[in-house]
Design a protein around this motif. Structure first.
Motif, mmCIF file in Angstrom:
data_model
loop_
_atom_site.group_PDB
_atom_site.id
_atom_site.type_symbol
_atom_site.label_atom_id
_atom_site.label_comp_id
_atom_site.label_asym_id
_atom_site.label_seq_id
_atom_site.Cartn_x
_atom_site.Cartn_y
_atom_site.Cartn_z
ATOM 1 N N LEU A 171 26.771 55.372 55.507
ATOM 2 C CA LEU A 171 25.991 54.352 55.213
ATOM 3 C C LEU A 171 26.084 54.367 53.598
ATOM 4 O O LEU A 171 25.911 53.141 53.079
ATOM 5 C CB LEU A 171 24.439 54.874 55.349
ATOM 6 C CG LEU A 171 23.473 54.021 55.216
ATOM 7 C CD1 LEU A 171 23.350 52.753 55.677
ATOM 8 C CD2 LEU A 171 21.864 54.886 55.268
ATOM 9 N N PRO A 226 19.825 46.415 49.090
ATOM 10 C CA PRO A 226 19.876 46.786 50.252
ATOM 11 C C PRO A 226 21.225 47.105 50.599
ATOM 12 O O PRO A 226 22.351 46.639 50.260
ATOM 13 C CB PRO A 226 19.432 45.350 51.096
ATOM 14 C CG PRO A 226 19.775 44.349 50.058
ATOM 15 C CD PRO A 226 19.711 45.084 48.675
ATOM 16 N N LEU A 227 21.393 48.393 51.494
ATOM 17 C CA LEU A 227 22.526 48.664 51.788
ATOM 18 C C LEU A 227 23.144 48.215 53.124
ATOM 19 O O LEU A 227 22.153 47.358 53.621
ATOM 20 C CB LEU A 227 22.727 50.234 52.236
ATOM 21 C CG LEU A 227 22.219 51.127 50.816
ATOM 22 C CD1 LEU A 227 22.103 52.733 51.244
ATOM 23 C CD2 LEU A 227 23.229 50.831 49.877
ATOM 24 N N ALA A 228 24.298 48.234 53.478
ATOM 25 C CA ALA A 228 24.867 47.579 54.752
ATOM 26 C C ALA A 228 24.403 48.302 55.704
ATOM 27 O O ALA A 228 25.236 48.907 56.545
ATOM 28 C CB ALA A 228 26.325 47.151 54.622
ATOM 29 N N GLY B 73 33.973 49.556 57.226
ATOM 30 C CA GLY B 73 32.850 50.207 57.124
ATOM 31 C C GLY B 73 32.621 51.297 56.032
ATOM 32 O O GLY B 73 31.872 51.482 54.978
ATOM 33 N N ASP B 76 32.066 49.041 52.869
ATOM 34 C CA ASP B 76 30.509 48.757 52.705
ATOM 35 C C ASP B 76 29.696 50.147 52.201
ATOM 36 O O ASP B 76 28.953 49.770 51.220
ATOM 37 C CB ASP B 76 29.960 48.550 54.074
ATOM 38 C CG ASP B 76 29.855 47.167 54.290
ATOM 39 O OD1 ASP B 76 30.197 46.239 53.548
ATOM 40 O OD2 ASP B 76 29.513 46.762 55.515
ATOM 41 N N ALA B 77 30.055 51.044 52.675
ATOM 42 C CA ALA B 77 29.378 52.554 52.025
ATOM 43 C C ALA B 77 29.660 52.776 50.793
ATOM 44 O O ALA B 77 28.808 53.308 50.024
ATOM 45 C CB ALA B 77 29.731 53.583 52.873
ATOM 46 N N THR B 79 29.870 50.094 48.468
ATOM 47 C CA THR B 79 29.662 49.001 47.692
ATOM 48 C C THR B 79 28.061 48.790 47.809
ATOM 49 O O THR B 79 27.772 48.061 48.612
ATOM 50 C CB THR B 79 30.308 47.777 48.161
ATOM 51 O OG1 THR B 79 31.761 48.276 48.409
ATOM 52 C CG2 THR B 79 30.341 46.705 47.225
ATOM 53 N N PRO B 80 27.091 49.522 47.060
ATOM 54 C CA PRO B 80 25.738 49.289 47.456
ATOM 55 C C PRO B 80 25.267 48.007 47.131
ATOM 56 O O PRO B 80 24.223 47.589 47.547
ATOM 57 C CB PRO B 80 25.072 50.608 46.448
ATOM 58 C CG PRO B 80 26.178 51.186 45.856
ATOM 59 C CD PRO B 80 27.787 50.439 46.217
ATOM 60 N N SER B 81 25.838 47.292 45.961
ATOM 61 C CA SER B 81 25.406 45.877 45.541
ATOM 62 C C SER B 81 25.882 44.841 46.755
ATOM 63 O O SER B 81 27.052 44.849 47.054
ATOM 64 C CB SER B 81 26.219 45.566 44.305
ATOM 65 O OG SER B 81 26.192 43.940 44.037
ATOM 66 N N PRO B 82 24.772 44.159 47.234
ATOM 67 C CA PRO B 82 25.164 43.354 48.152
ATOM 68 C C PRO B 82 25.744 41.881 47.483
ATOM 69 O O PRO B 82 26.661 41.447 48.232
ATOM 70 C CB PRO B 82 23.739 42.565 48.570
ATOM 71 C CG PRO B 82 22.676 43.251 47.575
ATOM 72 C CD PRO B 82 23.339 44.462 47.051
ATOM 73 N N ARG B 85 29.325 43.129 47.907
ATOM 74 C CA ARG B 85 29.924 42.970 49.282
ATOM 75 C C ARG B 85 30.030 41.690 49.517
ATOM 76 O O ARG B 85 30.960 41.075 50.259
ATOM 77 C CB ARG B 85 28.628 43.643 50.110
ATOM 78 C CG ARG B 85 28.682 45.006 50.208
ATOM 79 C CD ARG B 85 27.982 45.712 51.284
ATOM 80 N NE ARG B 85 26.669 45.214 51.424
ATOM 81 C CZ ARG B 85 25.370 45.658 50.885
ATOM 82 N NH1 ARG B 85 25.475 46.803 50.077
ATOM 83 N NH2 ARG B 85 24.311 45.481 51.322
#
Lengths: 256, 224
Positions: A171, A226-228, B73, B76-77, B79-82, B85
């Protein structure tokens, strides 16, 4: 019980285990202290058991290896704080100190992991790893604050990695290195730009899967994102520990 | 393996849309953190050892045949900044289009199908390198170079920095580019046996925070 002492430094492990007590509260069947690491039960509130980490402030020194584990069983609720800041100091033993935090939260369990700051004192060398394993439906509030150097001193070398798995999948995975000998540019315009206090506040709640938080700036050096996955992260830089705490506290309040 | 394929893939004119992104330089210039060649160099150095290392290890991992869905995945983990991403997936989609047209491959087709909105760019880069007959080291070199060349060329436009000065910054960073590319490939090889959790996760708080600030601007020169 004393931790093992040798030329390589002190090894100490503290363990906390929490499970529902069957009466709507949380019991602590495991509460083990060792050497300089002590865990103390304090007054519970509602369904939540509360534990304080004490004594860790005298270290870790170079060569020490501390481990703290907390396991929150399905449906249990645990709050862990610390009595004082932890200061990484240079030791007589050669080599870096290690501090490993291993946390797990079961289904519908909740962990609030809110220790005081970690201060990286001049000449110290610490590798801190925090690994959290969350079951589906687990709730987590985790704060991590680092202060690079005591007042008016150069910081020590600090590397901190925070890895959070939810249902076995990553996460959040973040590592930051700072201080003398850290990879180049750590204090430059892409990374810290001279800030001496940095923090992360991670909040994981199942309802964030349906309704993620809106990304928002919390001043020029902090953001809520917000995280993914069902998590929200505050990343914050500040000139000092006081300003940092203020930013993280405000963000936590805003999440309700 | 054709060495020239590396030049095609790494060429700034390869139609993958990278020129529209500043790698965080636009936000850093506006905030006064990049003011000239000296601070640009420190910016690039910090980006190289954080995002650059992570991207290069993801690209090397994909080139070595690690599961691209797992790599995505892991990205994603990390890269906290949307906003970052979204940018990474946009760049991934554009690179995917160019790579599939250039080096058709069933692996690229499968990834495109898995991620219609785009996979993280470094993962696509690694698979594109593989499709071009290149290796993990080549993929890592492309990623580390992109991590500094993007901000450098953006700063030329943002600050009217002398292009010779910007190129000088890149040239001074080359020994570190070599080191980070090697480090990334080593980590990717470890991940082949040890899983993607073994990949580096070096982060740069100001890149994350700056990207969120930048995404909120009404008018900007670069997409990220």
């Amino acid at each position: 019980m004393a931790g093992a002492v040798g030329v390589a430094g002190v090894r100490a492990v503290a363990r906390i285990g929490a499970r529902p007590d069957g009466r709507g509260g949380t019991a602590l069947p495991t509460l083990e202290s060792q050497g300089p690491l002590a865990v103390r039960r304090t007054r519970a509130s509602g369904s939540e058991a509360k534990v304080m980490l004490v004594g860790a402030m005298s270290g870790p020194l170079g060569g020490d290896h501390f481990t703290v584990t907390a396991d929150v069983a399905d449906g249990a609720s645990l709050h862990v704080g610390s009595a004082a800041a932890t200061i990484a100091l240079p030791g007589q033993a050669k080599g870096e100190a290690r501090y490993d935090v291993r946390l797990s939260v079961g289904e519908d369990g909740e962990l609030r992991w809110l220790p005081e700051q970690l201060i990286s004192a001049n000449g110290s060398e610490l590798y801190l790893t925090t690994r959290v394993a969350l079951a589906p439906g687990a709730r987590l509030t985790l704060r991590e604050e680092q202060v690079l150097g005591r007042a008016n001193e150069e910081p020590g070398r600090l590397t901190s990695r925070l890895t959070v798995l939810l249902d076995g999948r990553p996460l959040l995975d973040q590592e930051l290195s700072s201080g003398p000998g850290a990879p180049g540019g750590w204090d430059g315009p892409a990374v810290l730009a001279g800030h001496r206090a940095l923090g992360q506040l991670l909040v994981v709640r199942p309802e964030f899967a349906r309704q993620p938080v809106e990304p928002r700036l919390l001043g020029p050096y902090a953001a809520l994102t917000p995280l993914a996955g069902p998590g929200a992260l505050v990343t914050a830089l500040a000139p000092d520990a006081l300003h940092l705490r203020r930013t993280l506290d405000e963000a936590l309040r805003s999440l309700g | 393996m054709s060495r020239a394929a590396l030049l095609v893939l790494a060429d700034g004119r390869f139609p993958a849309g990278g020129h529209a992104h500043s790698g965080g330089a636009e936000a850093a210039v506006k905030a006064g953190r990049i003011t000239g060649a000296g601070s640009l160099e420190e910016f690039c150095r910090g980006r190289l050892h954080t995002t650059g290392l992570v991207s290069a290890s993801l690209a090397a991992g994909a080139a070595l045949g690690l599961d691209p869905v797992e790599l995505d995945g892991a990205a994603d983990a990390r890269t906290p900044s949307p906003a970052l991403r979204v940018a990474a997936r946009k760049l991934g989609r554009q690179l995917m289009r160019a790579a599939r047209a250039t080096w058709p491959s069933p692996e690229l087709d499968a990834l495109a199908q898995e991620f219609p909105k785009g996979a993280h760019q470094p993962v696509v880069l690694g698979l594109a390198a593989r499709a071009a007959g290149l290796g993990a080291e080549d993929a890592a070199y492309c990623a580390v170079y992109e991590s500094v060349s993007g901000p450098a060329s953006a700063t030329v436009r943002l600050l009217s920095l002398d292009p010779f000065d910007a190129t000088g910054v890149l040239a001074r960073l080359t020994p570190e580019l070599d080191r980070v590319a090697r480090q990334a490939v080593e980590a990717a090889r470890c991940a082949v046996g040890g899983g993607v959790a073994a990949l580096p996760a070096a982060s740069a708080p100001l890149l994350e925070i700056g990207a969120e600030a930048h995404a909120a601007w009404a008018v900007r020169l670069f997409a990220s």
